[in-house]
Design a protein around this motif. Sequence first.
Motif, mmCIF file in Angstrom:
data_model
loop_
_atom_site.group_PDB
_atom_site.id
_atom_site.type_symbol
_atom_site.label_atom_id
_atom_site.label_comp_id
_atom_site.label_asym_id
_atom_site.label_seq_id
_atom_site.Cartn_x
_atom_site.Cartn_y
_atom_site.Cartn_z
ATOM 1 N N ARG A 72 66.654 102.711 -17.312
ATOM 2 C CA ARG A 72 67.766 103.934 -17.178
ATOM 3 C C ARG A 72 68.023 104.034 -15.550
ATOM 4 N NH1 ARG A 72 68.679 104.753 -22.224
ATOM 5 N NH2 ARG A 72 67.191 105.145 -23.658
ATOM 6 N N ALA A 73 69.343 104.520 -15.530
ATOM 7 C CA ALA A 73 69.635 104.870 -14.097
ATOM 8 C C ALA A 73 69.183 106.574 -13.928
ATOM 9 C CB ALA A 73 71.119 105.145 -14.104
ATOM 10 N N THR A 76 68.933 112.359 -10.237
ATOM 11 C CA THR A 76 68.127 113.365 -9.560
ATOM 12 C C THR A 76 68.920 114.493 -9.336
ATOM 13 O OG1 THR A 76 69.010 112.439 -7.491
ATOM 14 C CG2 THR A 76 67.002 111.400 -8.416
ATOM 15 N N GLY A 77 70.376 114.736 -9.795
ATOM 16 C CA GLY A 77 71.354 115.702 -9.291
ATOM 17 C C GLY A 77 72.066 115.449 -8.388
ATOM 18 N N THR A 78 71.800 114.572 -7.526
ATOM 19 C CA THR A 78 72.842 114.200 -6.223
ATOM 20 C C THR A 78 72.828 112.878 -6.422
ATOM 21 O OG1 THR A 78 71.086 113.822 -4.726
ATOM 22 C CG2 THR A 78 71.830 116.396 -5.047
ATOM 23 N N VAL A 79 74.109 112.216 -5.853
ATOM 24 C CA VAL A 79 74.527 110.723 -5.811
ATOM 25 C C VAL A 79 73.294 110.175 -4.531
ATOM 26 C CG1 VAL A 79 76.106 111.081 -4.084
ATOM 27 C CG2 VAL A 79 76.004 108.871 -5.569
ATOM 28 N N GLU A 80 73.262 110.877 -3.450
ATOM 29 C CA GLU A 80 72.116 110.614 -2.680
ATOM 30 C C GLU A 80 71.057 110.147 -3.083
ATOM 31 O OE1 GLU A 80 70.726 111.672 1.940
ATOM 32 O OE2 GLU A 80 71.825 113.132 0.861
ATOM 33 N N GLY A 81 70.379 111.347 -3.750
ATOM 34 C CA GLY A 81 69.079 111.090 -4.478
ATOM 35 C C GLY A 81 69.018 110.012 -5.507
ATOM 36 N N ASP A 82 70.015 109.567 -6.332
ATOM 37 C CA ASP A 82 70.166 108.741 -7.234
ATOM 38 C C ASP A 82 70.220 107.307 -6.466
ATOM 39 O OD1 ASP A 82 70.144 110.694 -9.221
ATOM 40 O OD2 ASP A 82 72.596 110.518 -9.816
ATOM 41 N N ALA A 131 73.697 101.007 -13.534
ATOM 42 C CA ALA A 131 72.966 101.797 -12.253
ATOM 43 C C ALA A 131 74.518 102.459 -12.105
ATOM 44 C CB ALA A 131 72.886 100.938 -11.302
ATOM 45 N N ALA A 132 75.607 101.814 -12.172
ATOM 46 C CA ALA A 132 76.958 102.559 -11.872
ATOM 47 C C ALA A 132 77.170 104.000 -12.499
ATOM 48 C CB ALA A 132 78.165 101.375 -12.081
ATOM 49 N N ALA A 133 76.352 104.318 -13.360
ATOM 50 C CA ALA A 133 76.560 105.389 -13.923
ATOM 51 C C ALA A 133 76.346 106.662 -13.068
ATOM 52 C CB ALA A 133 75.762 105.826 -15.077
ATOM 53 N N VAL A 134 75.352 106.419 -12.026
ATOM 54 C CA VAL A 134 75.026 107.568 -10.930
ATOM 55 C C VAL A 134 76.289 107.740 -10.005
ATOM 56 C CG1 VAL A 134 72.617 106.727 -10.667
ATOM 57 C CG2 VAL A 134 74.114 106.033 -9.037
ATOM 58 N N VAL A 135 77.368 106.657 -9.814
ATOM 59 C CA VAL A 135 78.561 106.882 -8.990
ATOM 60 C C VAL A 135 79.400 107.484 -9.817
ATOM 61 C CG1 VAL A 135 80.234 105.572 -7.816
ATOM 62 C CG2 VAL A 135 77.680 104.619 -7.768
ATOM 63 N N THR A 136 79.597 107.148 -11.084
ATOM 64 C CA THR A 136 80.732 107.739 -11.875
ATOM 65 C C THR A 136 80.458 109.194 -12.200
ATOM 66 O OG1 THR A 136 80.772 105.854 -13.192
ATOM 67 C CG2 THR A 136 81.448 107.813 -14.277
ATOM 68 N N GLY A 147 88.183 106.742 -7.365
ATOM 69 C CA GLY A 147 88.619 105.552 -7.115
ATOM 70 C C GLY A 147 87.389 104.840 -6.572
ATOM 71 N N THR A 148 86.215 105.424 -6.255
ATOM 72 C CA THR A 148 85.209 104.562 -5.693
ATOM 73 C C THR A 148 84.504 103.848 -6.560
ATOM 74 O OG1 THR A 148 84.535 106.598 -4.472
ATOM 75 C CG2 THR A 148 82.870 104.996 -4.859
ATOM 76 N N ASP A 149 84.480 102.307 -6.074
ATOM 77 C CA ASP A 149 84.022 101.281 -6.911
ATOM 78 C C ASP A 149 82.403 101.598 -7.271
ATOM 79 O OD1 ASP A 149 82.987 98.918 -7.895
ATOM 80 O OD2 ASP A 149 84.565 97.989 -7.114
ATOM 81 N N PRO A 150 82.151 101.952 -8.625
ATOM 82 C CA PRO A 150 80.541 102.352 -8.680
ATOM 83 C C PRO A 150 79.719 101.397 -8.814
ATOM 84 C CG PRO A 150 82.267 103.044 -10.418
ATOM 85 C CD PRO A 150 83.041 102.397 -9.498
ATOM 86 N N VAL A 151 80.336 99.937 -9.081
ATOM 87 C CA VAL A 151 79.341 98.851 -9.090
ATOM 88 C C VAL A 151 79.448 98.151 -7.610
ATOM 89 C CG1 VAL A 151 79.205 96.385 -9.678
ATOM 90 C CG2 VAL A 151 79.717 97.946 -11.321
ATOM 91 N N GLU A 152 80.339 98.437 -6.830
ATOM 92 C CA GLU A 152 80.313 97.769 -5.479
ATOM 93 C C GLU A 152 79.293 99.030 -4.570
ATOM 94 O OE1 GLU A 152 80.907 95.359 -2.448
ATOM 95 O OE2 GLU A 152 81.413 95.041 -4.495
ATOM 96 N N LEU A 153 79.302 100.210 -4.927
ATOM 97 C CA LEU A 153 78.556 100.979 -4.190
ATOM 98 C C LEU A 153 76.770 100.862 -4.670
ATOM 99 C CD1 LEU A 153 77.577 103.425 -2.286
ATOM 100 C CD2 LEU A 153 78.448 104.922 -4.013
ATOM 101 N N VAL A 154 76.818 100.475 -5.544
ATOM 102 C CA VAL A 154 75.460 99.915 -6.228
ATOM 103 C C VAL A 154 74.889 98.942 -5.445
ATOM 104 C CG1 VAL A 154 73.836 99.245 -7.812
ATOM 105 C CG2 VAL A 154 75.420 101.469 -8.262
#
Length: 194
Positions: A72-73, A76-82, A131-136, A147-154
Amino acid sequence: MTSRPGGRSARVREAVLAAVYAELIDRGYPGLTVEHVAERAGVHKTTVYRRWGTVDGLVADALDHTRETDWRAPDTGTVEGDLIAIAAEVADTFTDPGRRPVVVAVVTAALQSARALDAKRDFYAARHADAAAVVTRAVDRGELPAGTDPVELVRLACAPLYYRVFITGEPVDRSTAERSARAALAAARAGLLG
């Protein structure tokens, strides 16, 4: 072949796949044979041939089995933490003397087998999608540009860790993981991953 959870088929698969990992660590892909796997697993080689067919089938199933594990992704409550948690998990895998050799052996084997390469690609596609769920979530909360690409960020958060392990041979640790995640996040916040 269908298997009953907890039945003989499931036990045989677990024993055979454990043997595949051990053989990859001990002998590498070039030394991996159905006979060695069967012997280590304590099953007859015809059982292995019937179910997996070839060494490539064994390696591919080992990767598929890894993909089947529940993951599971973080939340933590923040994208930075995730993102830090995701990158730290990768770093922890490569600093764990029990897990690192298995991952390195399987990835190396996938470089030598088209079927295993497909299975590795499927594994990472599934893991990145999860893992992209954290970006979404971060986009929905307004932490990242729409428009941030969730998979690319991971991918970007973890790529430097894999580079160190598989290309340069440099060590990875949680500090490296945090730096990698924060650099990826800075790129996303700047709108470079849209």
